[in-house]
Design a protein around this motif. Sequence first.
Motif, PDB file in Angstrom:
ATOM      1  N   ARG A   1      55.730  45.576  16.174  1.00 30.77           N
ATOM      2  CA  ARG A   1      54.513  45.910  16.925  1.00 30.77           C
ATOM      3  C   ARG A   1      53.273  45.663  16.080  1.00 30.77           C
ATOM      4  NH1 ARG A   1      56.427  51.169  20.526  1.00 30.77           N
ATOM      5  NH2 ARG A   1      57.029  49.925  22.349  1.00 30.77           N
ATOM      6  N   GLU A   2      53.343  45.977  14.803  1.00 31.46           N
ATOM      7  CA  GLU A   2      52.207  45.695  13.924  1.00 31.46           C
ATOM      8  C   GLU A   2      51.920  44.200  13.857  1.00 31.46           C
ATOM      9  OE1 GLU A   2      53.161  47.405  10.169  1.00 31.46           O
ATOM     10  OE2 GLU A   2      52.855  49.481  10.844  1.00 31.46           O
ATOM     11  N   ARG A   3      52.962  43.389  13.995  1.00 33.72           N
ATOM     12  CA  ARG A   3      52.799  41.933  13.989  1.00 33.72           C
ATOM     13  C   ARG A   3      52.358  41.400  15.353  1.00 33.72           C
ATOM     14  NH1 ARG A   3      58.343  39.853  10.927  1.00 33.72           N
ATOM     15  NH2 ARG A   3      58.000  40.932   8.924  1.00 33.72           N
ATOM     16  N   GLY A   4      52.245  42.271  16.314  1.00 30.80           N
ATOM     17  CA  GLY A   4      51.774  41.867  17.629  1.00 30.80           C
ATOM     18  C   GLY A   4      52.849  41.519  18.624  1.00 30.80           C
ATOM     19  N   PHE A   5      54.094  41.814  18.293  1.00 27.38           N
ATOM     20  CA  PHE A   5      55.191  41.511  19.214  1.00 27.38           C
ATOM     21  C   PHE A   5      55.322  42.585  20.297  1.00 27.38           C
ATOM     22  CE2 PHE A   5      56.491  38.687  15.840  1.00 27.38           C
ATOM     23  CZ  PHE A   5      57.168  37.669  16.492  1.00 27.38           C
ATOM     24  N   THR A   6      55.781  42.149  21.454  1.00 30.13           N
ATOM     25  CA  THR A   6      56.194  43.053  22.521  1.00 30.13           C
ATOM     26  C   THR A   6      57.693  42.893  22.730  1.00 30.13           C
ATOM     27  OG1 THR A   6      55.720  41.409  24.233  1.00 30.13           O
ATOM     28  CG2 THR A   6      53.959  42.969  23.679  1.00 30.13           C
ATOM     29  N   PHE A   7      58.303  43.901  23.354  1.00 32.44           N
ATOM     30  CA  PHE A   7      59.748  43.917  23.545  1.00 32.44           C
ATOM     31  C   PHE A   7      60.083  43.726  25.019  1.00 32.44           C
ATOM     32  CE2 PHE A   7      58.852  46.230  19.704  1.00 32.44           C
ATOM     33  CZ  PHE A   7      59.793  45.734  18.817  1.00 32.44           C
ATOM     34  N   SER A   8      61.027  42.841  25.276  1.00 31.42           N
ATOM     35  CA  SER A   8      61.442  42.538  26.641  1.00 31.42           C
ATOM     36  C   SER A   8      62.955  42.644  26.755  1.00 31.42           C
ATOM     37  CB  SER A   8      61.015  41.121  27.038  1.00 31.42           C
ATOM     38  OG  SER A   8      59.619  40.998  27.055  1.00 31.42           O
ATOM     39  N   THR A   9      63.415  42.836  27.970  1.00 29.80           N
ATOM     40  CA  THR A   9      64.844  42.685  28.224  1.00 29.80           C
ATOM     41  C   THR A   9      65.152  41.197  28.328  1.00 29.80           C
ATOM     42  OG1 THR A   9      64.567  42.748  30.620  1.00 29.80           O
ATOM     43  CG2 THR A   9      64.889  44.872  29.480  1.00 29.80           C
ATOM     44  N   ILE A  10      66.420  40.864  28.295  1.00 29.20           N
ATOM     45  CA  ILE A  10      66.811  39.456  28.412  1.00 29.20           C
ATOM     46  C   ILE A  10      66.343  38.831  29.728  1.00 29.20           C
ATOM     47  CG2 ILE A  10      68.811  37.931  28.687  1.00 29.20           C
ATOM     48  CD1 ILE A  10      68.130  38.624  25.778  1.00 29.20           C
ATOM     49  N   PRO A  11      66.519  39.478  30.870  1.00 32.32           N
ATOM     50  CA  PRO A  11      66.023  38.859  32.108  1.00 32.32           C
ATOM     51  C   PRO A  11      64.520  38.595  32.075  1.00 32.32           C
ATOM     52  CG  PRO A  11      67.570  40.595  32.617  1.00 32.32           C
ATOM     53  CD  PRO A  11      67.295  40.707  31.143  1.00 32.32           C
ATOM     54  N   GLN A  12      63.740  39.495  31.493  1.00 33.68           N
ATOM     55  CA  GLN A  12      62.300  39.262  31.378  1.00 33.68           C
ATOM     56  C   GLN A  12      62.005  38.086  30.459  1.00 33.68           C
ATOM     57  OE1 GLN A  12      61.344  43.173  29.928  1.00 33.68           O
ATOM     58  NE2 GLN A  12      60.579  43.881  31.905  1.00 33.68           N
ATOM     59  N   LEU A  13      62.698  38.032  29.340  1.00 29.89           N
ATOM     60  CA  LEU A  13      62.429  37.000  28.343  1.00 29.89           C
ATOM     61  C   LEU A  13      62.804  35.615  28.842  1.00 29.89           C
ATOM     62  CD1 LEU A  13      61.581  36.693  25.256  1.00 29.89           C
ATOM     63  CD2 LEU A  13      64.050  36.544  24.828  1.00 29.89           C
ATOM     64  N   LEU A  14      63.953  35.517  29.485  1.00 32.02           N
ATOM     65  CA  LEU A  14      64.486  34.211  29.866  1.00 32.02           C
ATOM     66  C   LEU A  14      64.361  33.925  31.357  1.00 32.02           C
ATOM     67  CD1 LEU A  14      67.709  34.107  27.651  1.00 32.02           C
ATOM     68  CD2 LEU A  14      65.430  33.221  27.153  1.00 32.02           C
ATOM     69  N   HIS A  15      63.674  34.803  32.083  1.00 29.93           N
ATOM     70  CA  HIS A  15      63.476  34.599  33.529  1.00 29.93           C
ATOM     71  C   HIS A  15      64.807  34.441  34.245  1.00 29.93           C
ATOM     72  CE1 HIS A  15      59.180  34.153  32.761  1.00 29.93           C
ATOM     73  NE2 HIS A  15      59.476  33.275  31.825  1.00 29.93           N
ATOM     74  N   LEU A  16      65.727  35.351  33.942  1.00 25.65           N
ATOM     75  CA  LEU A  16      67.043  35.349  34.565  1.00 25.65           C
ATOM     76  C   LEU A  16      67.163  36.526  35.526  1.00 25.65           C
ATOM     77  CD1 LEU A  16      69.324  34.705  31.457  1.00 25.65           C
ATOM     78  CD2 LEU A  16      68.644  33.040  33.198  1.00 25.65           C
ATOM     79  N   GLN A  17      68.039  36.389  36.481  1.00 28.71           N
ATOM     80  CA  GLN A  17      68.362  37.485  37.386  1.00 28.71           C
ATOM     81  C   GLN A  17      69.429  38.351  36.721  1.00 28.71           C
ATOM     82  OE1 GLN A  17      69.490  36.235  41.311  1.00 28.71           O
ATOM     83  NE2 GLN A  17      70.299  38.249  41.863  1.00 28.71           N
ATOM     84  N   ALA A  18      69.114  39.608  36.486  1.00 33.36           N
ATOM     85  CA  ALA A  18      70.057  40.485  35.770  1.00 33.36           C
ATOM     86  C   ALA A  18      71.275  40.813  36.610  1.00 33.36           C
ATOM     87  CB  ALA A  18      69.343  41.767  35.367  1.00 33.36           C
ATOM     88  N   TYR A  19      71.037  41.111  37.877  1.00 37.11           N
ATOM     89  CA  TYR A  19      72.103  41.609  38.732  1.00 37.11           C
ATOM     90  C   TYR A  19      72.167  40.779  40.013  1.00 37.11           C
ATOM     91  CZ  TYR A  19      71.362  45.595  35.612  1.00 37.11           C
ATOM     92  OH  TYR A  19      71.206  46.385  34.506  1.00 37.11           O
ATOM     93  N   GLY A  20      73.396  40.652  40.539  1.00 39.84           N
ATOM     94  CA  GLY A  20      73.575  39.864  41.745  1.00 39.84           C
ATOM     95  C   GLY A  20      74.196  40.653  42.860  1.00 39.84           C
TER      96      GLY A  20
END
Length: 206
Positions: A187-206
Amino acid sequence: MERGDPILRRPKEVALTFDDGPDHIWTPRILDVLDNYRVHATFMCVGKAVQRNPQILRRIKDEGHIIGNHTWDHPYLTQLPVSEVQAQVLRTTEEIIRVAGVKTRLFRPPYGDLNDEVVRKIASLDHEVLLWDIDSWDWKGLTGPQVAKNILGHVRDGSIVLQHCSGPAETVQGTLEALPYIIEVLRERGFTFSTIPQLLHLQAYG
């Protein structure tokens, strides 16, 4: 996706992933840290562990984390007949549905062990293969500072970090000790945290 080369890179965004849970000892402690820092992560779950600890899986879901499939009992998939690969995936997905009410589409092979036949089978089951580009090496029983160094020394835009939330004490203790420091430094380096679906634009559940 290929380990070491994430498909999509988003500036100052990183995804924390935790394998091999849920268990009743370490997973809750890791969830406590994530909750304290308001960070959402992705948990790649073993079917037998889900069966043993259903309440912990439901907590993972209820607290906004993403659930993925990490096989039923953590075998080397390339050493199995393809019919057993299918059974490992489907049995785990069905157990996650039974316990948490979601049908995950994310799949991580134990040990990153894949070949073309396994990849084709996973795809035919409508699951996305998820690997990583940063290995914390926590499974070697490293200390908290060692785990933190392995992660913080290699994070880049769009990194997917592999850690564990279940296992022998010497394995997970380093992860638990390192996690608050890793979150604070990133966070000090300016990073934010995402889940895999958010990061890779994937559908988590079907």
